[in-house]
Design a protein around this motif. Sequence first.
Motif, short mmCIF file in Angstrom:
data_model
loop_
_atom_site.label_atom_id
_atom_site.label_comp_id
_atom_site.label_asym_id
_atom_site.label_seq_id
_atom_site.Cartn_x
_atom_site.Cartn_y
_atom_site.Cartn_z
N HIS A 3 0.62 -7.60 3.10
CA HIS A 3 2.04 -7.40 3.40
C HIS A 3 2.80 -8.73 3.28
N ASP A 46 2.53 2.45 3.33
CA ASP A 46 3.67 1.64 3.81
C ASP A 46 4.96 2.08 3.12
N GLU A 80 3.04 -2.82 11.52
CA GLU A 80 2.19 -3.96 11.20
C GLU A 80 2.98 -5.23 10.86
N HIS A 114 0.85 -1.19 0.00
CA HIS A 114 0.00 0.00 0.00
C HIS A 114 0.89 1.24 0.00
#
Length: 263
Positions: A149, A46, A187, A43
């Motif tokens: 991710h 990130d 994350e 994304h």
Amino acid sequence: MNRRSFAQSVGSAAILSAVSGSSTLSQNLTVSKAGKVMAIAAHPGDGMFTMGATVAKQIERGGGGVLLSLSIGERGAPKNIPVQQYGAMQRSATENAVRLIGAEAIFLDYSDAEIPFNEESSLRVCDVIRDQRPEVVVTHWSGSWHKDHQNCHLIVRDAIFYAGLETLTRERPAHTVSKIFYAENWEDAANFVPDTYIDIDSVCDKWLQACDFYPMWRGQTGFFRYNDYYTSLSIMRGCLSGFRHAVTLMSDLNQRNQRLQSL
Ligand SMILES: [Zn+2]
């Protein structure tokens, strides 16, 4: 305390002024020729929040930088903004942010939350790597709770393998990426062990300004305090490395071998 003492105090970490695709990592301060860094994220947020400072630093030192986003992160939309409109906002924020740090942005069109790990996605990223020809790739660490991710991590590893495979015929010729690093991301924190500290002080203000283009940075779309977290993290990592501000990376296990004739 000198740089060497700082390096020793953070274990076996490398203390770097920028990432290098060619020099051997050491415990001393390493200043090396700046190559091109490609940040590959699931994304756009990130990419800019966790890899943008590294890219900005590389560009400042005369290298190149590109942010590849596999999706535009449209499903992070808050309730009052339609998903499509939020996607457009994310794209526009990224274009403004990369312009500020002097990088380039590339977007693939996978749906947020549905980024697939398969041959098609790995070969698409391989093609971008062959086209951009970076010395260094920075991407997500595998220890993430977020499926996009995790898939991005796996896609990038296969894409780098395919990119360097001479016998795999694609539109562009093969290209070998010298080094892979994983970025520090709230994350992706499970088993993330940083071993590389980069001095980002000279680009810190510019990077934070670039992050500020994203509504999520200012807490407008969710609960997480991105601004507070990544700003204070850069100070904390700076304390540990002897810089005013720093970001950390984790180097790929396969590039940690050192070939020495003596200690
Ligand atoms: Zn994400």
